[in-house]
Each structure stands twice: as C-alpha cells, then as structure tokens.
Write an enzyme that holds these catalytic residues in place. Sequence first.
Site, PDB file in Angstrom:
ATOM      1  N   ASP A 131      48.026  37.908  44.173  1.00  0.00           N
ATOM      2  CA  ASP A 131      46.640  38.263  44.475  1.00  0.00           C
ATOM      3  C   ASP A 131      45.922  36.967  44.867  1.00  0.00           C
ATOM      4  O   ASP A 131      46.053  36.507  45.989  1.00  0.00           O
ATOM      5  CB  ASP A 131      46.056  38.941  43.231  1.00  0.00           C
ATOM      6  CG  ASP A 131      44.664  39.500  43.440  1.00  0.00           C
ATOM      7  OD1 ASP A 131      44.310  39.797  44.588  1.00  0.00           O
ATOM      8  OD2 ASP A 131      43.931  39.645  42.456  1.00  0.00           O
ATOM      9  N   PHE A 180      42.783  47.601  44.499  1.00  0.00           N
ATOM     10  CA  PHE A 180      43.397  47.471  43.183  1.00  0.00           C
ATOM     11  C   PHE A 180      44.451  48.558  43.040  1.00  0.00           C
ATOM     12  O   PHE A 180      44.163  49.739  43.180  1.00  0.00           O
ATOM     13  CB  PHE A 180      42.368  47.546  42.056  1.00  0.00           C
ATOM     14  CG  PHE A 180      42.926  47.029  40.773  1.00  0.00           C
ATOM     15  CD1 PHE A 180      42.979  45.662  40.533  1.00  0.00           C
ATOM     16  CD2 PHE A 180      43.447  47.889  39.825  1.00  0.00           C
ATOM     17  CE1 PHE A 180      43.534  45.166  39.363  1.00  0.00           C
ATOM     18  CE2 PHE A 180      44.008  47.398  38.650  1.00  0.00           C
ATOM     19  CZ  PHE A 180      44.047  46.037  38.425  1.00  0.00           C
TER      20      PHE A 180
END
Length: 180
Positions: free
Chosen positions: A107, A156
């Site tokens: 990420d 997400f």
Amino acid sequence: MDSEKYRERIKSVLITQKNISDGLVKVGKYIDENYSGKPLIIVGILKGSFVFLADLAKNVTIPCEFGFMAAQSYYGGTESTGEVRITLDLQQDISKYHVIIAEDIIDTGRTLKAVADILRARNPLSLEIIALLNKSERRIADIEADYTMFSIPDKFVVGYGLDYGEYYRNLPYIAEIESE
Ligand code: IMP
Ligand code: MG
C-alpha cells in the site's frame, strides 16, 4: 458481527478464486525456474500473507524452506500510522539463503520497506519481493515488488488473508468492502 451483516458489507469481488489460483501457478513456475538448486527461504509477512503463503507453497515444487515475520503498521482501521513494528522475527540465519519475501499487499510500502531493509542488512545471498497485490497510487516508501500478481486501484480490499478489523481474512477471494 452477525453473518448477514458480514456478507452485506462486501461490495464487489475484485479478484476471484480462479484469478488467484491461475496467478499462483505462474508464480510457482517463476520460483521453480529461478531458484532451482539454490538454498531458498520464502518469508511470509504475518498476518496478512498466511493464506497467500499457504497456497503459494503448494505451487512451488523445488526444495525450499519457509519462515515468518510479523510486522504491524495498521491498528484496526483503514489508515496506516506510518509506524512499523517487527513483532515476530525469523529463526534462520539468512546469510546462507536466497530470500523471497511474500507480502499480501503493498500500500504505502512502509511495512515492506521496513522488513526489506532489516532483511537486506543481514546479507542474504539475494532478496526478492513477491506481492499478491499492489496499490501503486498509494506508495510513499521507495520500494517495489520484483513480482506483482495483481495491481489494484486505491480501494480498501479484504479476503484471502486481508482483514478489516481482523474480519474477512477467511474469504476465498479478494473483495472491496464498505468501510463505514
Ligand atoms: P503499507 O505499510 O501501507 O504498505 O501497508 C501494508 C499493510 O497494510 C498490509 O500488509 C496490510 O496488512 C495492510 N493493508 C493495506 N491496504 C490494505 C487493504 O486494502 N486491505 C487490508 N489491509 C490492507
Ligand atoms: Mg500485511
């Protein structure tokens, strides 16, 4: 959380079980071809990579060892604090091994950068990173995987080892979730 609510929060499946298993065959071949005859340890970063590593292991046919490290960068929500703690370390002396880090998702890259820096300082014969998922839009740390299975947008995601508040790791696919 009741089962119905648990399901309702899953918005859409981004990566199916078939996508994942097809991808794993390719990664298995990649490892077999590049590490045959070499002392190899594949290091899973817990907790997120436990499902990935287990399935990856079954697609690698050459002799190799496995190890685990745990790093924490998330504390329950969907935002990283930027702080990375190593909470479980390897047992092996990796100076005698080629090392592959198997990470669930890159990420911001902070977790992986911290782990990779620690391992590189131990002078392994070589160090490579294989990532199941890559969210390149979110990158902050200067790190890239050598092999990425799937690139995903800045959403997400949960499932296949990835959690939201420790739930959803047991989904057999990767899905986008309603986070609020
Ligand atoms: P980074 O340090 O920001 O790259 O964060 C890496 C860690 O954050 C991963 O190993 C995951 O545990 C967690 N993470 C990042 N994005 C997601 C996501 O979309 N879903 C679930 N966990 C995530
Ligand atoms: Mg993780």
